[in-house]
Design a protein around this motif. Structure first.
Motif, short mmCIF file in Angstrom:
data_model
loop_
_atom_site.label_atom_id
_atom_site.label_comp_id
_atom_site.label_asym_id
_atom_site.label_seq_id
_atom_site.Cartn_x
_atom_site.Cartn_y
_atom_site.Cartn_z
N ASN A 274 0.84 -1.18 0.00
CA ASN A 274 0.00 0.00 0.00
C ASN A 274 0.89 1.24 0.00
OD1 ASN A 274 0.94 -0.28 2.66
ND2 ASN A 274 -0.79 0.87 3.46
N ARG A 275 0.37 2.31 -0.56
CA ARG A 275 1.07 3.58 -0.58
C ARG A 275 0.09 4.63 -0.07
NH1 ARG A 275 5.51 4.93 -3.44
NH2 ARG A 275 6.04 7.11 -3.41
N GLU A 276 0.40 5.19 1.08
CA GLU A 276 -0.48 6.18 1.69
C GLU A 276 -0.10 7.57 1.21
OE1 GLU A 276 0.30 5.48 5.77
OE2 GLU A 276 -0.97 3.72 5.86
N MET A 277 -1.10 8.32 0.81
CA MET A 277 -0.91 9.72 0.41
C MET A 277 -1.58 10.58 1.47
SD MET A 277 -1.74 9.17 -3.61
CE MET A 277 -3.02 7.96 -3.23
N ILE A 278 -0.79 11.29 2.26
CA ILE A 278 -1.32 12.09 3.35
C ILE A 278 -1.81 13.43 2.79
CG2 ILE A 278 -0.80 13.15 5.58
CD1 ILE A 278 -0.66 10.07 5.53
N VAL A 279 -3.07 13.76 3.09
CA VAL A 279 -3.68 15.01 2.67
C VAL A 279 -4.05 15.77 3.93
CG1 VAL A 279 -5.57 16.06 1.37
CG2 VAL A 279 -4.60 13.87 0.63
N THR A 280 -3.52 16.99 4.08
CA THR A 280 -3.85 17.79 5.26
C THR A 280 -5.12 18.59 4.98
OG1 THR A 280 -2.46 19.61 4.52
CG2 THR A 280 -1.44 17.98 5.94
N GLY A 281 -5.67 19.18 6.03
CA GLY A 281 -6.87 20.00 5.87
C GLY A 281 -8.13 19.32 6.36
N GLY A 282 -8.02 18.13 6.90
CA GLY A 282 -9.19 17.43 7.43
C GLY A 282 -9.54 17.92 8.83
N ASN A 283 -10.39 17.18 9.51
CA ASN A 283 -10.83 17.58 10.85
C ASN A 283 -10.23 16.71 11.95
OD1 ASN A 283 -12.19 15.27 10.27
ND2 ASN A 283 -14.24 16.10 10.60
N ALA A 284 -9.04 16.15 11.74
CA ALA A 284 -8.37 15.37 12.78
C ALA A 284 -7.98 16.29 13.93
CB ALA A 284 -7.14 14.68 12.22
N PRO A 285 -8.06 15.82 15.18
CA PRO A 285 -7.74 16.67 16.33
C PRO A 285 -6.22 16.84 16.50
CG PRO A 285 -8.33 14.49 17.09
CD PRO A 285 -8.55 14.51 15.61
N MET A 286 -5.60 17.51 15.53
CA MET A 286 -4.16 17.78 15.57
C MET A 286 -3.94 19.23 15.18
SD MET A 286 -2.82 14.44 13.44
CE MET A 286 -1.09 14.80 13.57
N PHE A 287 -2.83 19.80 15.64
CA PHE A 287 -2.45 21.13 15.18
C PHE A 287 -2.04 21.05 13.72
CE2 PHE A 287 -1.52 21.49 19.78
CZ PHE A 287 -2.41 22.51 20.07
N GLU A 288 -2.17 22.15 12.99
CA GLU A 288 -1.85 22.15 11.56
C GLU A 288 -0.37 21.84 11.33
OE1 GLU A 288 -3.12 21.98 7.82
OE2 GLU A 288 -4.42 22.38 9.53
N TRP A 289 0.52 22.32 12.21
CA TRP A 289 1.94 22.05 12.02
C TRP A 289 2.24 20.57 12.21
CZ3 TRP A 289 5.01 19.92 15.75
CH2 TRP A 289 4.56 19.97 17.08
N GLN A 290 1.48 19.89 13.08
CA GLN A 290 1.67 18.45 13.28
C GLN A 290 1.23 17.68 12.03
OE1 GLN A 290 -0.71 18.06 16.83
NE2 GLN A 290 1.13 17.77 18.10
#
Length: 80
Positions: A30-46
């Motif tokens: 598998n190859r994971e492509m990480i896309v930011t901008g979702g609603n995960a409870p993390m800071f944007e820099w993380q």
């Protein structure tokens, strides 16, 4: 740090009598492509740091020492 040599392992299996072809084997990863901008409870820099580390991680073919012609990668976008 060691990394397994899957090609050599398959050759050892063949020598032990297991009917397998070292160069006719296909590996699926598998190859994971990480896309930011979702609603995960993390800071944007993380989220950005995780995406950066994931993009620059060592490729699977290098870790397992498998020739690229024997690999099929299936992509999966993950939104953080």
């Amino acid at each position: 740090m060691e990394s397994p040599d899957v090609t050599r392992l398959v050759e050892r299996l063949q020598a032990a009598g297991v009917p397998v072809s070292p160069h006719g084997t296909t590996f699926f990863f598998n190859r994971e492509m990480i896309v930011t901008g979702g609603n995960a409870p993390m800071f944007e820099w993380q989220k950005n740091l995780y995406a950066f580390l994931s993009r620059n991680a060592r490729p699977v073919k290098d870790y397992y020492q498998i020739t690229p012609s024997q690999i099929i990668e299936i992509g999966l976008p993950i939104q953080l």
